[in-house]
Scaffold this active site. Sequence first.
Site, PDB file in Angstrom:
ATOM      1  N   GLY A   5      42.995  -5.772 -17.770  1.00  0.00           N
ATOM      2  CA  GLY A   5      43.617  -4.312 -17.870  1.00  0.00           C
ATOM      3  C   GLY A   5      42.858  -3.368 -16.902  1.00  0.00           C
ATOM      4  O   GLY A   5      41.572  -3.205 -16.765  1.00  0.00           O
ATOM      5  N   GLN A  56      39.270  -9.844 -13.988  1.00  0.00           N
ATOM      6  CA  GLN A  56      38.143 -10.379 -14.530  1.00  0.00           C
ATOM      7  C   GLN A  56      37.030 -10.202 -13.418  1.00  0.00           C
ATOM      8  O   GLN A  56      37.152  -9.395 -12.694  1.00  0.00           O
ATOM      9  CB  GLN A  56      38.336 -11.831 -15.054  1.00  0.00           C
TER      10      GLN A  56
END
Length: 427
Positions: free
Chosen positions: A40, A223
């Site tokens: 996100g 990530q």
Amino acid sequence: MANTVLIGGQWGDEGKGRIIDLLAERADMVVRYQGGSNAGHEVHVGAQKYVLHLIPSGILHAGKICVIGNGVVVDPVELVHEIKELRRRGVKVSGNLKLSETAHLVMPYHKLLDERREYLKGKGKIGTTKRGIGPAYGDKASRTGFRVLDLLQPRRFKEHLKQRIEENNKLLRAIGAKTLFFEKVAREYLQVGRFLKPFVVNSVVLVNTAVSEQRDVLFEGAQGTLLDIDFGTYPFVTSSHPTAGGACVGSGVPPGAIHEVVGVVKAYTTRVGEGPFPTELKNGLGQKLRTIGDEFGRTTGRARRCGWFDAVVSRYARMVNGITKLAVTKLDVLDKMPHLKICVAYRVGRRRIDTLPADIEVLKRCVPVYKTYPGWLSDTTKVRRYEDLPRKAQTYLEAIRRETGSPISIISVGPKRDDTIFVKNKR
């Protein structure tokens, strides 16, 4: 700008979307090269806040070609939702967004398997987002996955889907999960396939053509380094390669096409989910960082664990990725801290170590060796030049530069585009 890979230098959630948004302004193309909707990226544009899971953050800049590369596992239902939401908010998507025909798909059974397996692990859970990412990459590796191009061949897709649902329903029953109905899944996926067809391209040719034409390409990772399946804190990792090497595999460009690697780190450290975290603050200070920094996952809403800056982790990230520049985010979160610490090494029993251990059981026993610095106790959110930062803030940043071995080129002092300091002398 040259061809640049932007990676996370910690456990993810470093504020990459914020930095990608800045760098995208000077890029011609932005390529997302791994991960899925488990990521996100939050970007603030004026008073508007955007949270993107699959679409590259460059989509918020007019005229930028944004590519979802072959290394991404795509939840097509989620992607359609993102496209429609951006259009609703007035963002141009058609013509700008490109989807790799060879990107693998996240299927409904992947999500069910992910959720149930995590539940069955009990206390040994990894902390997955339960978005089906691991099982999707597993099917890719076992050569039983679906790719985007399969959605464009309805007869072939339905034939293979029926077989895959029958196989996975047996497995789902065996582990106590609910099963799927073939016709319902086929109808939904072929419908989103028709919607996505205009976006589908041969991304390998598209990206390499841009490189050969000497256009500026920005490769966007999700990530962070410590979540890389090979180089992270295994098994508490993701299922792909967020590191710089993943940019080549996930987009199809050769290593020689990469000119710079920008590593994004917070001015402190966070991680979400399970796994060892040597500098974690399990006290009021950790809660204070979480509150001031709004440290909650953009995908899951989970509270992030917070701790002091870990230079051991960042040095490791520099080595693995070949980081040429650092972007330090959320410096302003530390404005009210009376003192700050930087972890410069670990102790395991009587032994001091300066590198990250590969053995997770050893990492669990690591005790941080800290250097302490005075806080500046003043507002940095309005500062736009490095020279105007409080002297103690400069000292802290210089310590990060020295301990990590990486020059700092960008500092963020707030969530908006303008809350940025560009360090011209590359400290």
